[in-house]
Motif scaffolding. Sequence first.
Motif, PDB file in Angstrom:
ATOM      1  N   LEU A  17       0.837  -1.197   0.000  1.00 16.02           N
ATOM      2  CA  LEU A  17       0.000   0.000   0.000  1.00 16.02           C
ATOM      3  C   LEU A  17       0.869   1.244   0.000  1.00 16.02           C
ATOM      4  CD1 LEU A  17      -2.655  -0.981   2.714  1.00 16.02           C
ATOM      5  CD2 LEU A  17      -3.108  -0.631   0.268  1.00 16.02           C
ATOM      6  N   HIS A  18       0.367   2.312  -0.587  1.00 19.15           N
ATOM      7  CA  HIS A  18       1.039   3.603  -0.475  1.00 19.15           C
ATOM      8  C   HIS A  18       1.119   3.975   1.003  1.00 19.15           C
ATOM      9  CE1 HIS A  18       1.822   7.885  -0.787  1.00 19.15           C
ATOM     10  NE2 HIS A  18       2.039   7.745  -2.099  1.00 19.15           N
ATOM     11  N   PRO A  19       2.260   4.465   1.483  1.00 10.84           N
ATOM     12  CA  PRO A  19       2.408   4.780   2.914  1.00 10.84           C
ATOM     13  C   PRO A  19       1.337   5.722   3.453  1.00 10.84           C
ATOM     14  CG  PRO A  19       4.539   4.856   1.831  1.00 10.84           C
ATOM     15  CD  PRO A  19       3.524   4.677   0.737  1.00 10.84           C
ATOM     16  N   ALA A  20       0.859   6.651   2.638  1.00 11.07           N
ATOM     17  CA  ALA A  20      -0.157   7.591   3.115  1.00 11.07           C
ATOM     18  C   ALA A  20      -1.505   6.908   3.354  1.00 11.07           C
ATOM     19  CB  ALA A  20      -0.337   8.720   2.110  1.00 11.07           C
ATOM     20  N   TYR A  21      -1.693   5.746   2.741  1.00  8.35           N
ATOM     21  CA  TYR A  21      -2.971   5.042   2.859  1.00  8.35           C
ATOM     22  C   TYR A  21      -2.907   3.853   3.824  1.00  8.35           C
ATOM     23  CZ  TYR A  21      -3.648   7.588  -1.544  1.00  8.35           C
ATOM     24  OH  TYR A  21      -3.720   8.568  -2.508  1.00  8.35           O
ATOM     25  N   ASP A  22      -1.722   3.498   4.277  1.00 12.95           N
ATOM     26  CA  ASP A  22      -1.500   2.322   5.110  1.00 12.95           C
ATOM     27  C   ASP A  22      -1.720   2.666   6.580  1.00 12.95           C
ATOM     28  OD1 ASP A  22      -0.593   0.029   6.396  1.00 12.95           O
ATOM     29  OD2 ASP A  22       1.218  -0.158   5.178  1.00 12.95           O
ATOM     30  N   SER A  23      -2.660   1.973   7.236  1.00  9.87           N
ATOM     31  CA  SER A  23      -2.944   2.233   8.650  1.00  9.87           C
ATOM     32  C   SER A  23      -1.812   1.775   9.557  1.00  9.87           C
ATOM     33  CB  SER A  23      -4.227   1.517   9.061  1.00  9.87           C
ATOM     34  OG  SER A  23      -4.035   0.102   9.053  1.00  9.87           O
ATOM     35  N   GLY A  24      -0.922   0.939   9.019  1.00 10.09           N
ATOM     36  CA  GLY A  24       0.181   0.416   9.811  1.00 10.09           C
ATOM     37  C   GLY A  24       0.242  -1.095   9.815  1.00 10.09           C
ATOM     38  N   ASP A  25      -0.895  -1.746   9.496  1.00 11.84           N
ATOM     39  CA  ASP A  25      -0.870  -3.212   9.461  1.00 11.84           C
ATOM     40  C   ASP A  25      -0.662  -3.738   8.045  1.00 11.84           C
ATOM     41  OD1 ASP A  25      -3.301  -2.897   8.163  1.00 11.84           O
ATOM     42  OD2 ASP A  25      -4.493  -3.934   9.687  1.00 11.84           O
ATOM     43  N   HIS A  26      -0.495  -2.824   7.073  1.00 13.51           N
ATOM     44  CA  HIS A  26      -0.188  -3.142   5.681  1.00 13.51           C
ATOM     45  C   HIS A  26      -1.341  -3.856   4.954  1.00 13.51           C
ATOM     46  CE1 HIS A  26       3.723  -1.898   6.961  1.00 13.51           C
ATOM     47  NE2 HIS A  26       3.851  -2.922   7.778  1.00 13.51           N
TER      48      HIS A  26
END
Length: 436
Positions: free
Chosen positions: A399-408
């Motif tokens: 995922l694009h980093p700006a869209y990733d909640s952190g769990d990928h």
Amino acid sequence: MRNRTGYAVLAALVAVVALLVVGVHALTDRPGVPAAAGAGGGADAAAPASVGGWAGTWAAAQAAAEPGTRDGFAGMSLRNVVHTSIGGARARIHLSNEYGETPLTLTRSSVAVAAGAGAPAAQPETMRPLTFAGATAVTIPAGRTVTSDPVRLRVPADTDLLVTTYAPAPAGPVTYHPHALQTSYLAAGDHTRDAEGTAYDREFRSWRYVTAVDVWSEHATGAVAVLGDSLTDGTTSTPGANRRWTDYLAVRLREEPGAPRYGVLNLGLSGNRILTDGGTEFPGNGPSGLNRLDRDVLSRTGVKAVIVELGINDILKSPATADADAIVAGLRETARQSRDRGLRVLGATLMPFRGHAAYTPRAERVRQEVNELIRAGGVFDAVLDFDAALRDPDRPARLHPAYDSGDHLHLTDLGFHEMALTLDPADLKPRAQAVL
């Protein structure tokens, strides 16, 4: 090209049917299918208007029996907070005892417009008692649903409604949607018509019993139902803020010139798969997308289009055996059944999840194969390419980093907003006369 004459005749027939069904009330013969709603006998009961029609403004997929609720909530008032997508001049409420094991008796129920976002207090002038075939009380058999009589209530778009039920006797377990991302409220005793809300001193973050809200609208022309998993359910979006991708889509359909004025019905279930029921291993994941299609989508009020966002959990929950052809066959079957009802069907590609705990190279290959088959056509009427819109262009398996909640796997609010922007509202409009 659409048959305009055919639509005019159909519209006239629908208007006649709407007048005839006043006073009729029924329980459904199978779980989840909305019953016909009657005018009832109360002062707030509503006769159909001369123009407009019924459309869903909110819905939730019931997942399972809520753990620890075998006796239900006897002597308690449940105040569910739900958020509308479209407004109207009348409302009716769908309640479900699908996963109950005993009949559920509700002696009083109500609906009101919330005094503030996420609050248990109501705008006093909007408090309406609900009736069922003219009676205040209703008993819902196990495995069934019921629809209230219509009430006159000016329901705004994009606002919270309070749907309150009171059960005097034990009846359970409770039919619920686990991940509401919305705070609802519980009070001891019958406080169904308590506008101040001060008695509601306990909170819960699921939806209990309530499964849909319809409005009579002179402006909306139908609804779009979204069949999905946690990405549609809104997991990791800001709780209480209505930032699921379907909420953003509802804004677009209300405001953009040329967009169809549809209600948006979020039928996402976290963990849901297209092919496999949650079963005893994953009870909160609900029935498979195929097995709940009729209950959650095809039977909803005023549905004109369907969006399917499923398949990723079929890979994640069995990465060693997942089969792209089988997954796409399941997606194709949802589209076929929907088209048989005359509905427009849109489907989504599967977003990347490299970095997630369930990621394997094989799982990634299956995801890519599924996406290739979807993009090739012959599955959906139109494709929402969520993969292309949300992946990292430098690392397309992520995922694009700006869209990733952190769990990928799940998204930020910005990611959910991007999902909604991926859709072309014109793709929701019917392209041929509906199959009757």
